[in-house]
Design a protein around this motif. Structure first.
Motif, PDB file in Angstrom:
ATOM      1  N   GLN A 170       0.856  -1.186   0.000  1.00 33.88           N
ATOM      2  CA  GLN A 170       0.000   0.000   0.000  1.00 33.88           C
ATOM      3  C   GLN A 170       0.900   1.248   0.000  1.00 33.88           C
ATOM      4  O   GLN A 170       2.079   1.164   0.370  1.00 33.88           O
ATOM      5  CB  GLN A 170      -0.901  -0.002   1.239  1.00 33.88           C
ATOM      6  CG  GLN A 170      -1.876  -1.168   1.286  1.00 33.88           C
ATOM      7  CD  GLN A 170      -2.836  -1.178   0.122  1.00 33.88           C
ATOM      8  OE1 GLN A 170      -3.394  -0.135  -0.259  1.00 33.88           O
ATOM      9  NE2 GLN A 170      -3.040  -2.346  -0.480  1.00 33.88           N
ATOM     10  N   PRO A 171       0.353   2.401  -0.403  1.00 33.78           N
ATOM     11  CA  PRO A 171       1.186   3.623  -0.480  1.00 33.78           C
ATOM     12  C   PRO A 171       1.958   3.921   0.800  1.00 33.78           C
ATOM     13  O   PRO A 171       3.142   4.266   0.747  1.00 33.78           O
ATOM     14  CB  PRO A 171       0.165   4.713  -0.795  1.00 33.78           C
ATOM     15  CG  PRO A 171      -0.908   4.002  -1.563  1.00 33.78           C
ATOM     16  CD  PRO A 171      -0.997   2.644  -0.948  1.00 33.78           C
ATOM     17  N   LYS A 182       4.718   1.397   1.143  1.00 34.38           N
ATOM     18  CA  LYS A 182       5.759   1.665   0.152  1.00 34.38           C
ATOM     19  C   LYS A 182       6.676   2.780   0.636  1.00 34.38           C
ATOM     20  O   LYS A 182       7.912   2.680   0.542  1.00 34.38           O
ATOM     21  CB  LYS A 182       5.098   2.051  -1.179  1.00 34.38           C
ATOM     22  CG  LYS A 182       6.021   2.066  -2.376  1.00 34.38           C
ATOM     23  CD  LYS A 182       5.306   2.593  -3.627  1.00 34.38           C
ATOM     24  CE  LYS A 182       4.066   1.795  -3.935  1.00 34.38           C
ATOM     25  NZ  LYS A 182       3.356   2.338  -5.124  1.00 34.38           N
ATOM     26  N   GLU A 183       6.082   3.820   1.161  1.00 34.08           N
ATOM     27  CA  GLU A 183       6.883   4.936   1.670  1.00 34.08           C
ATOM     28  C   GLU A 183       7.756   4.480   2.839  1.00 34.08           C
ATOM     29  O   GLU A 183       8.937   4.831   2.922  1.00 34.08           O
ATOM     30  CB  GLU A 183       5.979   6.093   2.108  1.00 34.08           C
ATOM     31  CG  GLU A 183       6.759   7.307   2.577  1.00 34.08           C
ATOM     32  CD  GLU A 183       5.859   8.494   2.860  1.00 34.08           C
ATOM     33  OE1 GLU A 183       6.385   9.529   3.283  1.00 34.08           O
ATOM     34  OE2 GLU A 183       4.634   8.390   2.667  1.00 34.08           O
TER      35      GLU A 183
END
Length: 635
Positions: A467-468, A471-472
């Motif tokens: 998920q974003p 990922k970050e």
């Protein structure tokens, strides 16, 4: 003087109670066994009685003094059961630090649940386990169980030492068996441990171990399975899943398994046969047909995990997998095999130990082994292996769960031990191509393309599913050497045909270059620094192991800020020894540009404890050079 009867009874009761109470006093544990220990096993005894080819009774008594919260996992109070294995008895008693009984736990107080979540097909595969929350530490728990099973193909392996930070006061194994079943054993890592074989006849076997001190975990150690003493046991005449078996070699064992266990499990509905023939169409090449079938299975089915010790080795029917759309490793491998049969592509069930750490089937010990199943497709003189539990793996890719280990391929004509695919160190590639710019304020902006192949691919392909926020978090951890990191556009390319994964990422970071007076300083290698460290371990005891080698190559174009000149530039560096090769090079280019090149090659291998400091020094030199800084002066 006569002693009244009731007084004598009271005296005897007090004597027995005191003796029992004293047995579980924490204070009676030797200091040497408490050192480095989260728990101490006061007694671990297993009594195995093999009454016949179709009957085995196992009694267990495990007394564990848990010294702190980290020792809770050493209690090991659980038992699997299914239609072939019955729990005759299971209970536990808890004592405080002074040996006072504080709780008695009967079977009804144990948790009893399905061993498989989200599945009704395996409803009779269950696990009973103790879920106990202590009032205080330390405490002692006495766990006893008894099971009976008709499956004699699996005799439990016996571990004298179950893990790190665990001491053993006494450990006992007793095995009784008929002399006509071909009982056999194999001992591992006995040297250096106080283990005695007390009985060894044609019908009985006993071992006793005492006073085994806890061991600390040491970085890069081999698995405890390869370090601590254990025993494998088996029968030449055995019973599995309702079928008698006999084998003294892998050929006979594989033929029995194929004929008696796997036979009759690959029938499919006619509608499914027609469907898979439509999917394959007019394709004639066996490998290309297999790819189409594998893709069909990945899209249609999902994997359900069955806990170790449950489910046996007889797969569920392929027709059931087809109807339900799920199965465990055996079921999905067998289902894929059934579909391949329809389009005339041969394949073989393959048994192995699936784990990130490489475990071999013991080729010199013919017995039921393994915890996982994959599928082998013959391709010339070799095999292509399919991991049928994955909905994402490329066709023929093994990754790190099943690579480079001895496995049992089960053919109709018999079994064969072979080695799965070996990903050579120089084929485990990460290739970075990057550019970044530092402005006059020290701010950083850049882009990088990271291409991964070989065993590295298996780790990188998981990034697609993040998920974003995940990922970050991943990239901020990966580039923890860059403060104030901000991700820009991130693009993934998963080339399953060539088994390559590419990450294309844009990043920015404020104040990457530290400015003081008229100078700016920053680390040249922004994108692939080794920022870890190999822990210093005084008087290391264990050997160490690098399971998989790799090759990293980096080429970074660096645009320096205008109005600055280079005051100091790190020298080129090269290092080579038994562990690997490391090299960096900095090339001055026109228009205030630098080209930074780096290569890092690490050899897999097993090394002695005496070589550990040499390896640590090697990695320290890599880390120090990766952190080399450039100094700029403002014009």
């Amino acid at each position: 003087m006569k002693i009244p009867c009731y007084a004598l009874l009271f005296f005897l009761f007090t004597l027995v109670s005191s003796a029992q109470k004293g047995t579980y006093l924490i204070s009676t544990i030797k200091d040497s066994l408490k050192e480095n220990a989260n728990s101490v096993v006061r007694l671990d005894q297993m009594d195995i009685v093999i009454a016949s080819q179709r009957s085995m009774n196992i009694k267990t008594q495990r007394v564990v003094s848990v010294l702190n919260e980290k020792g809770l996992n050493d209690i090991d109070a659980y038992q699997h059961y299914d239609k072939t294995t019955a729990i005759k008895n299971i209970e536990a008693v808890v004592y405080d630090a002074f040996g006072n009984e504080i709780k008695k736990i009967k079977r009804k107080d144990f948790r009893d649940q399905s061993a498989v979540s989200g599945s009704t097909l395996f409803s009779d595969s269950r696990v009973v386990y103790l879920d106990y929350t202590p009032i205080s530490y330390p405490f002692t728990i006495v766990y006893t169980s008894e099971t009976e099973t008709s499956n004699t193909a699996f005799i439990p392996q016996w571990y004298f030492l179950g893990g790190y930070y665990l001491s053993i006061e006494k450990c006992v194994l007793n095995v009784a068996f008929p002399n006509d079943l071909g009982f056999k054993k194999k001992e591992f890592q006995f040297s250096g441990y106080n283990i005695k074989k007390t009985v060894d006849t044609d019908t009985r076997l006993s071992y006793e171990a005492v006073n085994i001190s806890a061991q600390k975990a040491e970085d890069l150690s081999p698995s405890s399975r390869d370090l601590f003493p254990r025993i494998m046991m088996g029968l030449e005449r055995f019973h599995l899943e309702g079928v008698d078996g006999a084998a003294t070699n892998w050929t006979d064992f594989g033929k029995w398994y194929s004929d008696k266990i796997l036979a009759g499990t690959t029938d499919l509905p006619e509608s499914t046969k027609l469907k898979i023939k439509e999917v394959v169409g007019n394709e004639k090449d066996p490998v290309k047909k297999a790819k189409l079938v594998y893709d069909f299975v990945q899209k249609k089915s999902r994997y359900v995990s069955i806990q170790v010790g449950i489910g046996g080795w007889k797969p569920m029917l392929a027709s059931d997998v087809d109807r339900l759309g799920y199965g465990d490793c055996k079921a999905l491998s067998n289902y894929t095999k059934a579909l391949l049969q329809v389009v005339d592509v041969p394949s073989y069930n393959t048994v192995l130990y699936g784990d990130r750490y490489k475990f071999d089937i013991q080729s010199d010990f013919v017995s039921m082994q393994g915890n996982h199943m994959i599928l082998a497709i013959p391709t010339g003189n070799n095999y292509t292996f399919l991991e049928c539990t994955s909905q994402d793996d490329p066709f023929g890719y093994q990754g790190t769960f099943t690579d480079d280990r001895d496995v049992l391929v089960v053919k109709p004509e018999g079994g064969e031990i072979i080695r799965t695919k070996i990903y050579e160190d120089r084929g485990n590639i990460q290739r970075d191509k990057a550019v970044y710019t530092i402005d006059e304020n020290g701010h950083f902006s850049g882009s990088i393309s990271i291409l991964s192949e070989g065993s590295v691919y298996s780790k990188k392909m998981q990034l697609e599913h993040l998920q974003p926020t995940e990922k970050e978090a991943h990239y901020k951890e990966y580039w923890d050497n860059i403060n104030n990191l901000k991700l820009g556009k991130v693009t993934f390319t998963n080339d399953k045909e060539n088994i390559r994964f590419t990450e294309d990422i844009n990043v920015t970071a404020a104040n990457y270059g530290a400015i003081s007076a008229n100078k700016m300083i920053f680390v040249i290698d922004a994108f692939n620094q080794y920022t870890g460290s190999v822990k210093r371990i005084r008087n290391r005891k264990n050997p160490f192991q690098i399971q998989r080698g790799y090759l990293d190559t980096d080429e970074i174009e660096i645009n320096l800020p205008t109005g600055f000149s280079i005051e100091f530039l790190p020298s080129n560096f090269e290092l080579k020894n038994k562990f690997g090769e490391y090299k960096t090079e900095i090339i001055k280019s026109e228009n205030n540009k630098l080209i930074y090149k780096r290569s890092m090659f690490l050899n897999k291998g097993k090394y002695s404890n005496k070589e550990y400091d040499e390896y640590r020094l090697f990695m320290e030199q890599v880390s120090r050079n990766d952190n080399a800084k450039i100094i700029l002066t403002k014009n």
